[in-house]
Design an enzyme around this catalytic site. Structure first.
Site, PDB file in Angstrom:
ATOM      1  N   LYS A  15      33.299  46.799  25.688  1.00  0.00           N
ATOM      2  CA  LYS A  15      32.932  46.287  25.522  1.00  0.00           C
ATOM      3  C   LYS A  15      31.156  46.700  25.615  1.00  0.00           C
ATOM      4  CE  LYS A  15      31.352  42.952  22.303  1.00  0.00           C
ATOM      5  NZ  LYS A  15      31.607  42.397  20.915  1.00  0.00           N
TER       6      LYS A  15
ATOM      7  N   ASP B 107      44.862  41.692  29.005  1.00  0.00           N
ATOM      8  CA  ASP B 107      45.842  40.804  28.900  1.00  0.00           C
ATOM      9  C   ASP B 107      45.985  39.961  27.716  1.00  0.00           C
ATOM     10  OD1 ASP B 107      47.218  37.891  29.370  1.00  0.00           O
ATOM     11  OD2 ASP B 107      44.968  36.744  29.784  1.00  0.00           O
TER      12      ASP B 107
ATOM     13  N   TYR C 269      39.421  39.136  36.681  1.00  0.00           N
ATOM     14  CA  TYR C 269      40.186  38.235  37.617  1.00  0.00           C
ATOM     15  C   TYR C 269      39.731  38.141  38.767  1.00  0.00           C
ATOM     16  CZ  TYR C 269      44.289  38.088  33.967  1.00  0.00           C
ATOM     17  OH  TYR C 269      44.836  37.586  32.072  1.00  0.00           O
TER      18      TYR C 269
ATOM     19  N   ASP D  22      36.716  43.897  19.989  1.00  0.00           N
ATOM     20  CA  ASP D  22      36.729  42.647  19.093  1.00  0.00           C
ATOM     21  C   ASP D  22      37.727  43.497  17.861  1.00  0.00           C
ATOM     22  OD1 ASP D  22      33.945  43.912  18.997  1.00  0.00           O
ATOM     23  OD2 ASP D  22      33.243  42.734  17.791  1.00  0.00           O
TER      24      ASP D  22
ATOM     25  N   ASP E  93      48.861  40.373  24.653  1.00  0.00           N
ATOM     26  CA  ASP E  93      50.665  39.408  23.598  1.00  0.00           C
ATOM     27  C   ASP E  93      49.512  39.573  21.958  1.00  0.00           C
ATOM     28  OD1 ASP E  93      50.551  38.070  26.089  1.00  0.00           O
ATOM     29  OD2 ASP E  93      49.609  36.231  25.216  1.00  0.00           O
TER      30      ASP E  93
HETATM   31  C1  IPM Z   1      49.825  37.964  32.023  1.00  0.00           C
HETATM   32  C2  IPM Z   1      49.870  36.835  31.901  1.00  0.00           C
HETATM   33  C3  IPM Z   1      49.502  36.466  33.152  1.00  0.00           C
HETATM   34  C4  IPM Z   1      47.750  37.006  33.325  1.00  0.00           C
HETATM   35  C5  IPM Z   1      48.173  34.770  33.708  1.00  0.00           C
HETATM   36  C6  IPM Z   1      50.458  34.071  33.498  1.00  0.00           C
HETATM   37  C7  IPM Z   1      47.801  35.006  34.932  1.00  0.00           C
HETATM   38  O1  IPM Z   1      49.337  35.889  30.844  1.00  0.00           O
HETATM   39  O2  IPM Z   1      50.467  38.750  32.402  1.00  0.00           O
HETATM   40  O3  IPM Z   1      49.630  38.520  30.830  1.00  0.00           O
HETATM   41  O4  IPM Z   1      46.958  37.273  32.875  1.00  0.00           O
HETATM   42  O5  IPM Z   1      47.825  38.452  33.682  1.00  0.00           O
HETATM   43 MG    MG Z   2      48.318  37.259  29.201  1.00  0.00          MG
END
Ligand code: IPM
Ligand code: MG
Length: 379
Positions: free
Chosen positions: A207, A263, A157, A239, A267
């Protein structure tokens, strides 16, 4: 209403906490309103006072000040005990240059400015909400509780160089993944400390079969692990982890991951748990001692422009984020426990916003404020 001397004395003796409230865009303001009702109730019932400083962030800040993170907002955050964040972004601002967009222009600089290197994302599937999970029922029966500890201020990042340039007659994009040993050590310590208060199991993600970063990550995590002999450490390639989380979510306890992998996996974990609308997150800096941290607290779900303005968003993630704030930045553990319990009771009593409504018997579909009302009544 008249104020008695007793009332004023009590008010004077209340401990004050200053909170920067950055509601942002989309459903942010709608769910934030419910979180603020909850902490207001906490304050009327206890000897603490929350002094709220509402500031602009994200798209709305671009519209009003032409910057996604105005100086005034940053100053407010610097002068506060914690940041309560809603969400930023939406279609209106998607065509702006990348660094001016709400997400990149506000979230990433806030994380970097305050050194919020530890992103804790609890992925909790309540036993009464397993129906909302897209995973086969027998794999999530009884629910689960996994904590993702994601490194937040390093890795791909932020590594340099980061650019798109012309080379050999075409465009070339470069992102650089960099981790220093010290960065891996401090995030690993957060994960192991968390595991000590939980089921004493850490799954570290890398990884290492391809990336140099993965090799250093693995070695460094091993070193940190040797200071926590009670904690069981498992390494998974990212993975494989993506698969295992779906196959056996109940067997995970703490998942420790570099920025990008965290990240993505967080999710996935949110989805397995049922809904992004239930998941809070905290981004913490270095420890301030006594178990306290400066931090930014936000729901994991984002601004959800598709349902914004309709009053139907799930406020639970924002309220749980406020609870994390009381716990980690203000040290109000009992109040945080009370909020978490109220949410659990509300879910058990059958209240469901659209994202977690499956039509199950004994449940009813409610909107954002009705969910807030129900939580307040259980608090
Ligand atoms: C998160 C989001 C952010 C990230 C984006 C919006 C920059 O996806 O907080 O998970 O990638 O960290
Ligand atoms: Mg995110």
């Amino acid at each position: 209403m008249s104020c008695t001397l007793f009332d004023s004395l009590q008010l004077m003796s209340k401990k004050e906490y200053k909170i920067s409230v950055l509601s942002g865009d989309g459903i942010g303001p709608e769910v934030m309103a419910e979180a603020l009702r909850v902490i207001d109730k906490i304050s009327t019932r206890s000897d603490v006072e929350f002094v709220l400083d509402h500031q602009l962030v994200g798209g709305i800040a671009i519209d009003e000040t032409s910057s996604p993170l105005p100086d005034e907002t940053l100053r407010s955050c610097e002068n506060s005990d914690a940041i309560l964040f809603g969400s930023v972004g939406g279609p209106k601002w998607e065509s702006l240059p990348p660094d001016s967009q709400p997400e990149r222009g506000a979230l990433l600089p806030l994380r970097k400015h305050f050194g919020l290197f530890a992103n804790l994302r609890p992925s909790i599937c309540f036993p009464s909400l397993t129906n909302a999970s897209p995973i086969r029922p027998d794999l999530v029966e009884g629910g689960f509780d996994v904590l993702c500890v994601r490194e937040l201020t390093g890795g791909i990042y932020f590594g340099e160089p980061k650019e798109i340039k012309e080379q050999g007659g075409e465009k070339v994009a470069i992102d650089t993944m960099v981790y220093k040993e010290s960065e891996i050590e401090r995030i690993a310590a957060v994960a192991f400390d968390a595991a000590m208060g939980r089921n004493k199991h850490v799954t570290s993600i890398d990884k290492a079969n391809v990336l140099r970063n993965g090799i250093l990550w693995r070695d460094t995590v091993e070193k940190v692990a040797s200071k926590y002999p009670e904690v069981n450490l498992e390494h998974l390639y990212v993975d494989n982890a993506a698969m295992q989380l779906i196959r056996r979510p109940r067997e995970f306890d703490v998942v420790l991951a570099p920025n990008l992998f965290g990240d993505i996996l967080s999710d996935e974990m949110a989805m397995i748990a049922g809904s992004l609308g239930m998941l809070a997150s905290s981004s913490l800096g270095e420890s301030l001692g006594d178990g306290l941290y400066f931090g930014m607290y936000e729901p994991s779900g984002g601004s959800a422009p598709d349902i914004a303005g309709q009053g139907i968003a799930n406020p639970c993630a924002q309220i749980l984020s406020a609870s994390l704030m009381l716990r980690y930045s203000l040290g109000l553990i009992e109040s945080a426990d009370a909020i978490d319990l109220a949410i659990r009771k509300t879910i058990d009593a059958g209240y469901r916003t659209g994202d977690i409504f499956t039509g199950e018997e004994g449940t009813q579909r409610v909107n954002t404020t009705q969910m807030g009302d129900a939580i307040l009544s259980h608090l």
